[in-house]
Design an enzyme around this catalytic site. Structure first.
Site, PDB file in Angstrom:
ATOM      1  N   HIS A 259     -23.494  16.721  -9.708  1.00 28.63           N
ATOM      2  CA  HIS A 259     -23.460  16.285  -8.308  1.00 28.63           C
ATOM      3  C   HIS A 259     -23.576  17.505  -7.379  1.00 28.63           C
ATOM      4  O   HIS A 259     -24.398  17.530  -6.464  1.00 28.63           O
ATOM      5  CB  HIS A 259     -22.146  15.533  -8.047  1.00 28.63           C
ATOM      6  CG  HIS A 259     -21.915  15.131  -6.609  1.00 28.63           C
ATOM      7  ND1 HIS A 259     -22.089  13.850  -6.151  1.00 28.63           N
ATOM      8  CD2 HIS A 259     -21.509  15.859  -5.536  1.00 28.63           C
ATOM      9  CE1 HIS A 259     -21.807  13.807  -4.853  1.00 28.63           C
ATOM     10  NE2 HIS A 259     -21.438  15.022  -4.450  1.00 28.63           N
ATOM     11  N   GLU A 260     -22.772  18.520  -7.653  1.00 22.48           N
ATOM     12  CA  GLU A 260     -22.711  19.666  -6.739  1.00 22.48           C
ATOM     13  C   GLU A 260     -23.983  20.512  -6.815  1.00 22.48           C
ATOM     14  O   GLU A 260     -24.467  20.994  -5.793  1.00 22.48           O
ATOM     15  CB  GLU A 260     -21.479  20.530  -7.040  1.00 22.48           C
ATOM     16  CG  GLU A 260     -20.148  19.779  -6.888  1.00 22.48           C
ATOM     17  CD  GLU A 260     -19.874  19.279  -5.477  1.00 22.48           C
ATOM     18  OE1 GLU A 260     -20.527  19.760  -4.538  1.00 22.48           O
ATOM     19  OE2 GLU A 260     -19.008  18.392  -5.325  1.00 22.48           O
ATOM     20  N   HIS A 263     -26.547  18.984  -4.728  1.00 24.86           N
ATOM     21  CA  HIS A 263     -26.486  19.377  -3.311  1.00 24.86           C
ATOM     22  C   HIS A 263     -27.250  20.678  -3.078  1.00 24.86           C
ATOM     23  O   HIS A 263     -27.906  20.840  -2.059  1.00 24.86           O
ATOM     24  CB  HIS A 263     -25.031  19.597  -2.871  1.00 24.86           C
ATOM     25  CG  HIS A 263     -24.281  18.325  -2.582  1.00 24.86           C
ATOM     26  ND1 HIS A 263     -24.835  17.270  -1.905  1.00 24.86           N
ATOM     27  CD2 HIS A 263     -22.996  17.965  -2.856  1.00 24.86           C
ATOM     28  CE1 HIS A 263     -23.931  16.310  -1.783  1.00 24.86           C
ATOM     29  NE2 HIS A 263     -22.799  16.697  -2.354  1.00 24.86           N
ATOM     30  N   HIS A 269     -25.618  13.099   0.289  1.00 27.72           N
ATOM     31  CA  HIS A 269     -24.904  11.970  -0.324  1.00 27.72           C
ATOM     32  C   HIS A 269     -25.739  10.701  -0.286  1.00 27.72           C
ATOM     33  O   HIS A 269     -26.386  10.400   0.715  1.00 27.72           O
ATOM     34  CB  HIS A 269     -23.551  11.758   0.356  1.00 27.72           C
ATOM     35  CG  HIS A 269     -22.559  12.778  -0.101  1.00 27.72           C
ATOM     36  ND1 HIS A 269     -21.663  13.372   0.732  1.00 27.72           N
ATOM     37  CD2 HIS A 269     -22.367  13.318  -1.329  1.00 27.72           C
ATOM     38  CE1 HIS A 269     -20.943  14.251   0.033  1.00 27.72           C
ATOM     39  NE2 HIS A 269     -21.361  14.241  -1.219  1.00 27.72           N
ATOM     40  N   CYS A 270     -25.702   9.989  -1.375  1.00 26.73           N
ATOM     41  CA  CYS A 270     -26.522   8.792  -1.527  1.00 26.73           C
ATOM     42  C   CYS A 270     -25.803   7.596  -0.923  1.00 26.73           C
ATOM     43  O   CYS A 270     -24.632   7.372  -1.186  1.00 26.73           O
ATOM     44  CB  CYS A 270     -26.791   8.548  -3.009  1.00 26.73           C
ATOM     45  SG  CYS A 270     -27.829   7.103  -3.291  1.00 26.73           S
ATOM     46  N   CYS A 275     -24.778   5.556  -7.636  1.00 26.23           N
ATOM     47  CA  CYS A 275     -25.502   6.800  -7.918  1.00 26.23           C
ATOM     48  C   CYS A 275     -24.512   7.947  -8.057  1.00 26.23           C
ATOM     49  O   CYS A 275     -23.474   7.972  -7.409  1.00 26.23           O
ATOM     50  CB  CYS A 275     -26.448   7.065  -6.751  1.00 26.23           C
ATOM     51  SG  CYS A 275     -27.384   8.600  -6.863  1.00 26.23           S
ATOM     52  N   CYS A 294     -29.698   7.373  -8.929  1.00 27.79           N
ATOM     53  CA  CYS A 294     -30.501   6.201  -8.578  1.00 27.79           C
ATOM     54  C   CYS A 294     -31.959   6.670  -8.461  1.00 27.79           C
ATOM     55  O   CYS A 294     -32.222   7.874  -8.365  1.00 27.79           O
ATOM     56  CB  CYS A 294     -30.003   5.588  -7.276  1.00 27.79           C
ATOM     57  SG  CYS A 294     -30.508   6.512  -5.811  1.00 27.79           S
ATOM     58  N   CYS A 297     -32.722   9.233  -5.571  1.00 29.54           N
ATOM     59  CA  CYS A 297     -32.256  10.605  -5.815  1.00 29.54           C
ATOM     60  C   CYS A 297     -33.001  11.234  -6.989  1.00 29.54           C
ATOM     61  O   CYS A 297     -33.267  12.432  -6.994  1.00 29.54           O
ATOM     62  CB  CYS A 297     -30.749  10.616  -6.057  1.00 29.54           C
ATOM     63  SG  CYS A 297     -29.833  10.069  -4.603  1.00 29.54           S
TER      64      CYS A 297
HETATM   65 ZN   LIG Z   1     -20.952  15.729  -2.591  1.00 32.18          ZN
HETATM   66 ZN   LIG Z   2     -28.874   8.052  -5.156  1.00 32.32          ZN
END
Ligand SMILES: [Zn+2]
Ligand SMILES: [Zn+2]
Length: 352
Positions: A259-260, A263, A269-270, A275, A294, A297
């Site tokens: 996740h990070e 970024h 952010h989705c 997601c 998803c 993304c």
């Molecule tokens: Zn985040």
């Molecule tokens: Zn997403």
């Protein structure tokens, strides 16, 4: 305010289609160049009955979308963001650096770092993922403290980021520090799970709170208040408590890392579908987040890296299958069977 229970955040087929494909003719034709199987997967985004993706379900007033309203980012906005960091052939490596030990023994710490490396290699398929030589907390010269409430040791996230920036190798797209010591961003804050500088391409993430007993009364990481003269003595980190590496902890750390680092690639952010890139405000919400991106993304990440989607999924499945082989942890916990094979099933459905 009244707590929200199971509020479904559903977009129309039209909105999702536009977020994924866009109306920009160049991006539409770029989309049409994806092979048939890739497009078939992408289209799952708009199938109301999709087994792979669903609408975001809000379960409490403290969930991210409610408490942090922010503008959504569709594929076109991602694509045309002039400040987005794009990996180049010269800067094509994601570096991971363990700060302090990640396990109770050197072997566990090294194995765990390798699992994270392997996961990032599959997730960011096509990028090089390299390990920097692990370092002790004292080598970073960061400030540290004992949290007044939870009484655990914490290190200053901003100081670590400065340190990482100096350590950044020539070919680095980004350098990501991982640690089992809790973090704080500034004196007045209680804690932070992680912090990153997107422009510098550095991030630091702590898995301290992902252990099974951090929030329990028998948490073993509590220490006495620091005296003035000991606030410079890093010896307090020697033999400091490190949570056991369970499969839940591994799962949470893989999610956080991907996740990070997402970024750092410029993914915001989705707000489209369930997601990995959904924001999360608390651990329970982070746990609800899937391992998977998803299609919207996924297209962003694919556009940044240029991987073949099927190859990337195969690499992820391989990593998950490998996780079942005997490893350094003395007793593989029974949770392994619950948590790790799950994503494999989802991928296999898709492959069919
Ligand atoms: Zn985040
Ligand atoms: Zn997403």
């Amino acid at each position: 305010m009244r707590p929200v229970i199971m509020q479904v955040f559903r977009h129309s087929e039209q909105t999702l289609k536009r977020a994924l494909i866009s109306k920009n003719p160049a991006l539409v034709s770029q989309y049409e160049k994806l092979d048939a199987r890739e497009q078939q997967l992408m289209k799952e985004a708009f199938q109301p009955t999709s087994d792979l993706y669903g609408p975001i379900i809000l379960q409490s007033q403290s969930d991210w979308i409610i408490s942090h309203p922010e503008a959504p980012q569709d594929f076109e906005q991602f694509f045309s963001n002039p400040y987005r960091k794009i990996p180049s052939p010269e800067k094509h490596s994601i570096y991971l650096l363990a700060i302090g030990s990640l396990g109770n023994t050197r072997v566990i710490s090294e194995e765990y770092t390798k699992w994270l490396k392997g996961y990032c290699e599959a997730f960011f398929y096509g990028m090089n993922v390299k390990l920097l030589e692990p370092i002790s907390v004292s080598a970073t010269r960061c400030s540290f403290r004992v949290n007044d409430h939870t009484r655990n040791l914490q290190i200053h996230a901003g100081h670590i980021l400065k340190f990482l920036k100096k350590k950044k190798p020539e070919d680095a797209f980004c350098v990501v520090g991982v640690t089992m010591i809790d973090l704080y961003p500034r004196d007045s804050w209680n804690f932070v799970f992680g912090q990153a500088s997107l422009t510098d391409g550095v991030g630091i993430f702590s898995f301290a709170r992902y252990g099974s007993d951090f929030y329990s009364s028998h948490y073993k990481g509590t220490v006495k208040k620091l005296h003035k003269k000991s606030s410079n003595d890093y010896a307090i980190f020697d033999n400091y408590f490190i949570p056991e590496i369970t499969s839940v902890l591994l799962l949470r750390s893989c999610k956080t890392l991907s996740h990070e680092i997402g970024h750092i690639f410029g993914l915001r952010h989705c707000q489209w579908l369930t997601c990995l890139m959904q924001g999360s405000n608390h651990l329970e919400e982070a746990d609800r987040r899937p391992l998977n991106l998803c299609p919207i993304c996924l297209r962003k990440l694919q556009c940044a890296i240029g991987f073949n989607i099927a190859e990337r999924y195969k690499a992820l499945v391989r990593w998950i299958d490998d996780a079942d082989t005997p490893r350094a942890t003395p007793k593989p916990s029974c949770e392994d069977n619950v948590h790790l094979p799950k994503p494999v099933e989802a991928f296999q459905d898709w492959k069919e």
